[in-house]
Design a protein around this motif. Structure first.
Motif, short mmCIF file in Angstrom:
data_model
loop_
_atom_site.label_atom_id
_atom_site.label_comp_id
_atom_site.label_asym_id
_atom_site.label_seq_id
_atom_site.Cartn_x
_atom_site.Cartn_y
_atom_site.Cartn_z
N VAL A 166 -25.23 -1.78 50.21
CA VAL A 166 -25.04 -3.24 50.26
C VAL A 166 -26.03 -3.93 49.33
O VAL A 166 -25.68 -4.85 48.58
N ARG A 167 -27.29 -3.49 49.37
CA ARG A 167 -28.30 -4.09 48.48
C ARG A 167 -27.96 -3.84 47.02
O ARG A 167 -28.11 -4.74 46.17
N ILE A 168 -27.51 -2.62 46.69
CA ILE A 168 -27.19 -2.28 45.30
C ILE A 168 -26.02 -3.12 44.80
O ILE A 168 -26.05 -3.68 43.69
N LEU A 169 -24.98 -3.25 45.60
CA LEU A 169 -23.82 -4.04 45.19
C LEU A 169 -24.17 -5.52 45.09
O LEU A 169 -23.66 -6.24 44.22
N THR A 170 -25.03 -5.97 45.98
CA THR A 170 -25.50 -7.36 45.90
C THR A 170 -26.28 -7.58 44.61
O THR A 170 -26.16 -8.63 43.96
N ASP A 171 -27.08 -6.58 44.23
CA ASP A 171 -27.85 -6.67 42.98
C ASP A 171 -26.91 -6.74 41.78
O ASP A 171 -27.12 -7.52 40.84
#
Length: 809
Positions: free
Chosen positions: A236-241
């Motif tokens: 989730v953090r990676i895709l948000t980034d």
């Protein structure tokens, strides 16, 4: 120190099953023994869960590491006990008899083995006591505290994202090459994926980042993003980034599906560039790739990974390119080292030149190794410091958990499954830069019990799959590819070799000794011994008789055969490898090694095998090729488990066809004529590879031929024939499944004829090798006949290799 439980985990997984098989056998166990075996089986099942928990720990505490060490020794001893059990107590000599005499025989066998049975019971009691102590110890110290996040070492790959492009060495060419691959459209607008692959520390992230920061790249796309994934990503953090870098802020409260939809909507009408760095898992890539639509706007995705099969296996895009990154050239590696070690690239001081050359050989152009070691040696001028730090970068006291090079290699190591860790550690037995023959390695893995048996796949095929996976992960380098791209040998990069040697020592997986050493380096039990003879060839090595080798499972000697220990007390030895040893070979006590599965004397000075070699009933591989052995003892036909018999030009005794386990056979025929020998083995169902050293010769008025009968050798996939002259006949329907045919002759026929016939009958042939030592009229006649004969089988001739007098045709 990192915990090393790869080999242990696999062993503990297998032991409950081994104990279960033991209970199923019809052995007359002493009272109480069966119950103790059941107890061990149950306890090991529980212990297995604890082992797998330890495997998952990135930074285990000291108590856990100590407990693992004790479990390792116990597991080895239990396995040795199980494997020796049947040998010592087997009362099967009369088990198949019936009536009074059968009853009497079984009773006598029990009396005869009674002392051994009491010894076994006592040993089992000791094992039971040890496992109870280990279980209690684990319960006492079951609290494993995690290392605080602040104390964890920083990921060394982060620095690759902030390197000044002007400071890069040797990357100008690779960046330009990558730009051409990525930016070239070929007149097409569909999505292209380029996967940068290479071993740990090869500079994949640095290369991708250097390309990403180029001005023409920045101006060539509507939007861009660069993210690092890692082994345990927060998706989730990676895709948000990614969403944020593409020019839109993530709105809180969205789940992963909503983030993916938002990214896809943002990219659907744009030409985008996405770099997905440090990719490890197909599952993670399967989620990330859902974000990127195929919108026919010339978009590009770049991935970096240590695994050659990612992400190529799992993405449906037609344009997928694997870009293999090479190590630095010698000149660039030296330039980079001097730039990091000495200000303004000053030349290396004269007194350090010799050790500098050794360090460069050890680094072998691996950028991370060059930078890491050079940074440690910066401002150091003493030769002792350079030798201590530079040549032992992964095993020295200076190498701790914060060592960037060791961290990077640890990531690759811990990403392996337990069985692959075991197989990788096994390569520490061979010297640095040693070319390991694939067949030798695979057969040794099988003999050591590393390869799990399955119903649908043979152990050999499984072992090859393991090796291919290590190659695809860029931990092992393939060498000398054959006609279908399969390597015949492999090698490990010096830094990876240094790394697995350290791991092997930590786990007491193998003991590595110079033959001149008088004692084992530490007090650990020797399980696998690798002796490297550093003495001169005219000076016999010193035997190390003081070392206790009673628990040794494998002995490997490189150099002088005198370095090999006496065989008398090696009761649990599975592997004895003296391949290539020079000097006299002593085989006294060989036939007492009842658990021996692999014996290689290839290329040694051996001239004769013991007459009682048939007593080695567990033997699976026997290799005496390229030795002085002329004939194998008759007792060899009693080796019912022998799968690989490599006798070279030596003759085999009559009855060899009755050895039903044989899969690979190399020999000079039998004591009968070669024709009778071929007829004898033609009905062998399990034979897969046959190498025949035939004495077929041409004499005045007579031509002795090698004839392969119709419907014979129906399961042989590879056939190699070595003859003085090309006198070979393949009858119709002979060798119906042969795919590889290798023909090696000394010279052609004197009358200038071919001498070969029936090759057109080999309907499944895929590769043909023809070789002549001499160039004469008969040789060329055979060459022409061979070229024409298989046109229906090999119409494009791409799989025909012809060499005459070392020249290719």
């Amino acid at each position: 120190m990192d915990i090393v439980v790869g080999a242990l985990s696999g062993m503990v997984d297998a032991l409950p099953g081994k104990l279960g098989e033991l209970l199923e056998q019809e052995y007359a166990l002493l009272s109480g023994v069966r119950g103790d075996v059941v107890f061990l089986q149950a306890e090991l099942g529980s212990m297995r869960a604890a082992i797998h928990h330890c495997v998952s720990l990135d930074h285990p505490d000291t108590q856990t590491r100590a407990w693992i060490g004790r479990v390792r020794e116990l597991a080895h001893d239990i396995e040795d006990w199980v494997d020796l059990f049947a040998i010592r107590v087997d009362a099967g000599a009369g088990a198949s008899s019936s009536g009074f005499f059968g009853f009497f025989r079984r009773g006598m066998d029990k009396l005869r083995t009674l002392p051994a049975r009491h010894d076994i019971a006592n040993e089992l009691q000791d094992l039971k006591k040890r496992i109870v102590e280990l279980s209690e110890q684990r319960n006492r110290y079951s609290c494993v505290l995690p290392v605080p996040e602040a104390a964890l070492p920083m990921d060394p790959r982060l620095t690759a994202l902030f390197i000044d492009p002007g400071s890069l060495v040797g990357l100008e060419g690779p960046v330009e090459e990558l730009s051409k691959i990525v930016m070239d459209t070929d007149g097409r607008t569909d999505l292209k994926i380029v996967s940068i692959v290479g071993m740990a520390g090869a500079g994949k992230t640095t290369l991708a980042n250097a390309f990403y920061r180029r001005l023409e790249v920045q101006n060539g796309f509507h939007c861009r993003a660069f993210v690092s994934v890692g082994q345990k990503p927060d998706l989730v953090r990676i895709l948000t980034d990614i969403f944020s870098q593409l020019g839109d802020r993530h709105r809180g409260g969205q789940d992963i599906n909503q983030v993916i939809d938002s990214i896809r909507n943002l990219l659907k009408d744009k030409r985008y560039l996405i770099v997905v760095d440090d990719l490890w898992s197909k599952e993670h890539w399967g989620t990330i790739r859902c974000c990127f639509p195929e919108n026919n706007h010339g978009s590009r995705i770049i991935t970096t990974t240590r695994n050659d099969t990612l992400p190529m296996d799992s993405y449906p895009v037609s344009r997928k390119i694997v870009h293999k990154i090479d190590c630095l050239s010698d000149a660039d590696a030296k330039k980079l080292f001097l730039k990091k070690a000495f200000a303004n690239e000053h030349p290396c001081p004269q007194h350090l030149e010799a050790v500098f050359a050794q360090i460069m050989r050890r680094c072998s152009g691996l950028p991370l190794a060059v930078v890491n070691i050079a940074s440690k040696l910066a401002h150091k001028q003493l030769r002792d410091e350079w030798e201590k730090i530079g040549l032992n970068s992964l095993c020295s006291p200076h190498s701790d958990g914060s060592d960037g090079l060791k961290q990077i290699l640890n990531l690759s190591y811990h990403d392996l499954s337990p069985h692959l860790r075991t197989c990788l550690l096994y390569l520490s037995i061979f010297p640095e830069n040693f070319e390991v023959d694939m067949e030798r390695l695979v057969r040794r893995w099988i003999a050591e019990g590393f390869i799990a048996e399955t119903r649908s796949v043979s152990t050999e095929e499984t072992a090859r799959n393991y090796l291919n996976e290590l190659i695809s992960r860029n931990l092992v380098e393939p060498l000398h590819l054959n006609h279908d791209g399969v390597p015949s040998s492999c090698r490990v990069h010096p830094l990876i070799h240094n790394f697995i040697v350290c791991k092997s020592i930590e786990e007491n997986f193998a003991t590595l000794m110079d033959a001149q050493q008088q004692h084992v380096p530490d007090s650990s039990t020797v399980r696998r011994l690798s002796l490297r003879d550093s003495s001169k060839q005219d000076q016999p090595a010193v035997r190390n008789e003081s070392t206790d080798l009673s628990h040794a499972r494998s002995i490997t000697v490189f150099g002088h055969a005198n370095a090999a220990p006496q065989l008398t007390h090696l009761k649990v030895l599975r592997v004895l490898d003296l391949e290539g040893c020079h000097g006299p070979v002593c085989l006294d006590g060989l036939c007492k090694l009842v658990l021996l599965r692999y014996l290689s004397l290839r290329g040694s000075d051996t001239s004769e095998l013991p007459a009682t070699i048939g007593d080695l009933r567990c033997l699976e591989t026997l290799d005496v090729s390229s030795t002085k052995v002329k004939e194998l003892p008759p007792s060899i036909v009693r080796l019912e488990k022998l799968m690989y018999l490599l006798a070279g030009s030596a003759k085999v005794p009559d009855g060899i066809a009755n050895m039903k386990a044989l899969q690979t056979l190399s020999c000079g025929g039998s004591t009968k004529s070669s024709v009778n020998f071929i007829e004898e083995i033609s009905k062998h169902d399990n034979l897969r590879e046959l190498e025949l050293y035939s004495d077929a010769t041409e004499t005045p008025g007579n031509k002795k031929r090698v004839r392969f009968p119709a419907h014979g050798l129906r399961n042989v996939k590879k056939l190699c024939i070595r003859c003085p002259s090309p006198l070979v006949i393949f009858e119709p329907n002979a060798l119906p499944t042969v795919q590889v045919l290798e023909l090696r002759f000394q010279k052609g026929l004197a009358d200038g004829s071919s001498g070969m016939s029936g090759m057109e009958n080999l309907s499944n042939l895929k590769h043909l090798l023809l070789e002549f030592e001499q160039n004469d009229a008969g040789a060329m006649a055979t060459v022409n006949a061979v070229r024409n004969a298989p046109q229906g089988v090999l119409p494009d001739h791409q799989s025909i290799t012809i060499k005459v007098d070392r020249k290719s045709y």
